[in-house]
Design a protein around this motif. Structure first.
Motif, mmCIF file in Angstrom:
data_model
loop_
_atom_site.group_PDB
_atom_site.id
_atom_site.type_symbol
_atom_site.label_atom_id
_atom_site.label_comp_id
_atom_site.label_asym_id
_atom_site.label_seq_id
_atom_site.Cartn_x
_atom_site.Cartn_y
_atom_site.Cartn_z
ATOM 1 N N ASP A 183 0.824 -1.212 0.000
ATOM 2 C CA ASP A 183 0.000 0.000 0.000
ATOM 3 C C ASP A 183 0.857 1.260 0.000
ATOM 4 O O ASP A 183 0.352 2.357 0.235
ATOM 5 C CB ASP A 183 -0.937 0.001 1.210
ATOM 6 C CG ASP A 183 -0.153 -0.062 2.509
ATOM 7 O OD1 ASP A 183 1.077 -0.171 2.448
ATOM 8 O OD2 ASP A 183 -0.776 -0.001 3.581
ATOM 9 N N THR A 184 2.133 1.113 -0.287
ATOM 10 C CA THR A 184 3.046 2.242 -0.149
ATOM 11 C C THR A 184 2.681 3.405 -1.065
ATOM 12 O O THR A 184 2.591 4.556 -0.631
ATOM 13 C CB THR A 184 4.487 1.790 -0.460
ATOM 14 O OG1 THR A 184 4.836 0.735 0.423
ATOM 15 C CG2 THR A 184 5.452 2.945 -0.283
ATOM 16 N N GLN A 185 2.438 3.100 -2.323
ATOM 17 C CA GLN A 185 2.231 4.175 -3.274
ATOM 18 C C GLN A 185 0.962 4.977 -2.969
ATOM 19 O O GLN A 185 0.985 6.211 -2.941
ATOM 20 C CB GLN A 185 2.176 3.623 -4.705
ATOM 21 C CG GLN A 185 2.361 4.708 -5.742
ATOM 22 C CD GLN A 185 2.457 4.155 -7.150
ATOM 23 O OE1 GLN A 185 2.087 3.016 -7.413
ATOM 24 N NE2 GLN A 185 2.947 4.977 -8.065
ATOM 25 N N ILE A 186 -0.126 4.282 -2.706
ATOM 26 C CA ILE A 186 -1.375 4.998 -2.449
ATOM 27 C C ILE A 186 -1.262 5.826 -1.176
ATOM 28 O O ILE A 186 -1.777 6.957 -1.105
ATOM 29 C CB ILE A 186 -2.566 4.010 -2.360
ATOM 30 C CG1 ILE A 186 -3.885 4.754 -2.179
ATOM 31 C CG2 ILE A 186 -2.387 3.013 -1.245
ATOM 32 C CD1 ILE A 186 -4.282 5.600 -3.348
ATOM 33 N N ARG A 187 -0.536 5.311 -0.193
ATOM 34 C CA ARG A 187 -0.380 6.087 1.043
ATOM 35 C C ARG A 187 0.466 7.323 0.822
ATOM 36 O O ARG A 187 0.162 8.401 1.348
ATOM 37 C CB ARG A 187 0.209 5.207 2.140
ATOM 38 C CG ARG A 187 -0.835 4.274 2.726
ATOM 39 C CD ARG A 187 -0.240 3.247 3.654
ATOM 40 N NE ARG A 187 0.267 3.823 4.884
ATOM 41 C CZ ARG A 187 0.720 3.077 5.887
ATOM 42 N NH1 ARG A 187 0.719 1.755 5.791
ATOM 43 N NH2 ARG A 187 1.178 3.654 6.973
ATOM 44 N N LEU A 189 0.705 8.924 -1.993
ATOM 45 C CA LEU A 189 -0.115 9.842 -2.776
ATOM 46 C C LEU A 189 -1.107 10.580 -1.889
ATOM 47 O O LEU A 189 -1.391 11.763 -2.106
ATOM 48 C CB LEU A 189 -0.865 9.074 -3.870
ATOM 49 C CG LEU A 189 0.006 8.570 -5.013
ATOM 50 C CD1 LEU A 189 -0.777 7.644 -5.926
ATOM 51 C CD2 LEU A 189 0.559 9.744 -5.814
ATOM 52 N N LEU A 190 -1.608 9.893 -0.884
ATOM 53 C CA LEU A 190 -2.609 10.511 -0.011
ATOM 54 C C LEU A 190 -1.977 11.365 1.078
ATOM 55 O O LEU A 190 -2.680 11.922 1.907
ATOM 56 C CB LEU A 190 -3.491 9.430 0.615
ATOM 57 C CG LEU A 190 -4.554 8.860 -0.319
ATOM 58 C CD1 LEU A 190 -5.201 7.623 0.270
ATOM 59 C CD2 LEU A 190 -5.623 9.903 -0.610
ATOM 60 N N GLY A 191 -0.669 11.464 1.070
ATOM 61 C CA GLY A 191 -0.015 12.365 2.004
ATOM 62 C C GLY A 191 0.465 11.718 3.284
ATOM 63 O O GLY A 191 0.928 12.407 4.185
ATOM 64 N N ASP A 192 0.385 10.420 3.375
ATOM 65 C CA ASP A 192 0.912 9.730 4.538
ATOM 66 C C ASP A 192 2.433 9.854 4.547
ATOM 67 O O ASP A 192 3.073 9.849 3.508
ATOM 68 C CB ASP A 192 0.502 8.251 4.500
ATOM 69 C CG ASP A 192 0.636 7.598 5.859
ATOM 70 O OD1 ASP A 192 1.002 8.297 6.819
ATOM 71 O OD2 ASP A 192 0.376 6.385 5.969
ATOM 72 N N ASN A 193 2.970 9.974 5.729
ATOM 73 C CA ASN A 193 4.409 10.206 5.823
ATOM 74 C C ASN A 193 5.186 8.905 5.940
ATOM 75 O O ASN A 193 5.620 8.507 7.008
ATOM 76 C CB ASN A 193 4.710 11.099 7.033
ATOM 77 C CG ASN A 193 5.275 12.421 6.599
ATOM 78 O OD1 ASN A 193 5.710 12.551 5.450
ATOM 79 N ND2 ASN A 193 5.274 13.394 7.479
ATOM 80 N N LEU A 194 5.363 8.256 4.831
ATOM 81 C CA LEU A 194 6.149 7.029 4.811
ATOM 82 C C LEU A 194 7.524 7.352 4.245
ATOM 83 O O LEU A 194 7.745 7.278 3.051
ATOM 84 C CB LEU A 194 5.497 5.985 3.912
ATOM 85 C CG LEU A 194 4.247 5.280 4.381
ATOM 86 C CD1 LEU A 194 3.769 4.324 3.304
ATOM 87 C CD2 LEU A 194 4.549 4.514 5.648
ATOM 88 N N LYS A 196 10.968 6.417 3.262
ATOM 89 C CA LYS A 196 11.682 5.171 3.011
ATOM 90 C C LYS A 196 13.176 5.473 2.947
ATOM 91 O O LYS A 196 13.638 6.147 2.033
ATOM 92 C CB LYS A 196 11.237 4.572 1.673
ATOM 93 C CG LYS A 196 9.823 4.031 1.679
ATOM 94 C CD LYS A 196 9.821 2.545 1.957
ATOM 95 C CE LYS A 196 8.410 1.996 1.865
ATOM 96 N NZ LYS A 196 8.274 0.680 2.475
#
Lengths: 218, 218
Positions: A183-187, A189-194, A196
């Motif tokens: 789910d990395t990409q969608i998160r 895109l939605l502004g989640d602070n992942l 890496k």
DNA sequence: GCCGTACCGTAACGTACGGTACGGCAAATA
DNA sequence: TATTTGCCGTACCGTACGTTACGGTACGGC
């Protein structure tokens, strides 16, 4: 907009995937536009680009036609910069194959989690419905699909060698894509602070490769 | 915007996840707003919503404060409508567990590939950077994370029963998410025409569940 | 030296849209 | 019945931004 007689239309259409037709100055302008796209997101504006690139708006319109044209040229400018190294197809033992897949995964993950990629995908998604030039498809073509063209021959070679097994390489590629990104990409895109780190990318690529081999290795 | 003295702020903030405070008429307005969001995408406008809902703009501003507020309320209105059925946690044999996971996958896939979900994610993504109210997080909270809260107890029960094995259920869930969706969501967002029939969804959920068991089953 | 071309900077135009104001009306309230 | 309230319809305001226009400058060719 009467595009028939516009002198720039030919240039735009001829551009296609490569940008050999671009002058150095035009490249500078696109580079500025790209940086600004990452910086401003949906607040990216013709005036801002002109100012950042130290060029006049009239020049922007002469060169790229309209806002959409500049956007497309900017996306393609970035796409041309991202060149995946060709995968190593020689001496395909199992260990070498795994190494190649893992290497590929690292690159793919690094690219797709980069700020630039996220920004580009954002703008393409936000215009996905209304855009005449189908920016979304351009992004897909240069990102997701271009990657597939690189990996699939490797997977098929692996199958010929009896190391991998699958019905079609497209599906296998999609599985690898899912295992790698989850789910990395969608998160993102939605502004989640992942965030890496380079290390996490490496680790995630290794995990995904291992799981992929578990599913598709003989 | 001086929000301190606005009479609507309390209502907005109190809303939270549920919409018990909404009158029927307000629900109708939100329903119209939602449909219009799917229909118009980024061309969604206050005037259009007012016309579609047969209400005045002034009413929209009285009820929801501003454009962003209406957007948030619309997203939450949709979120409240999508209720995942609770997974069946009884008689957890291996077959029952697999069945529950697969059922869950079908629901998740159906929701996330729906036109509504795609439209909502689009607008949240396009405003991900500039939005004060962090629409992206709201969508994530109601979509991706809410789903995790449903599935993870099931996975953990499976582990207690000795059917599954993993280090933490969050990672296992992310893997399942990846196997299930692969590149589907990003392609839909970018405007690729991936029409998923009910049958394909069923099939894909079965495949993903099988692969998940292969990776995390004992 | 003069012309055409290409470009910069800036001002101006047109429009779309978020937000506000107001008149009218119908139902509730007193 | 008189008054208040809630809401519709619509006109209106301000602004941001895409797009165009135009004056000024640099430069290569004749």
């Amino acid at each position: 907009m009467d595009a028939i007689n516009s002198h720039w239309v030919g240039k735009i259409l001829k551009l296609g995937q490569d940008n050999s037709e671009l002058t150095e100055r035009q490249g500078q302008v696109l580079e500025a536009a790209l940086n600004l796209l990452v910086l401003l997101g949906d607040k990216w504006t013709m005036t801002a680009v002109a100012k950042a690139a130290s060029c006049s708006k009239e020049t922007l319109y002469n060169w790229f036609g309209d806002r959409e044209g500049l956007l497309v040229a900017t996306v393609q400018w970035q796409a041309a910069k991202v060149q995946m190294p060709d995968v190593d197809m020689n001496n395909l033992g199992r260990a070498a194959l795994v190494r190649s897949i893992e290497q590929f995964g690292r690159n793919l993950l690094r690219v797709l989690t980069s700020e630039t990629s996220v920004a580009l995908n954002r703008v393409a998604i936000s215009r996905a419905r209304s855009s005449e030039s189908d920016l979304g498809m351009i992004v897909l073509q240069n990102g997701r699909f271009a990657m597939g063209k690189r990996l699939k021959p490797l997977l098929e070679a692996g199958q010929r060698e009896g190391i991998l097994q699958f019905l079609d390489s497209e599906t296998a590629y999609r599985s690898f894509f899912g295992l790698l990104l989850r789910d990395t990409q969608i998160r993102l895109l939605l502004g989640d602070n992942l965030t890496k780190s380079s290390n996490e990318i490496k680790q995630q690529a290794a995990i995904a490769t291992g799981q992929f081999m578990q599913l598709y290795g003989v």
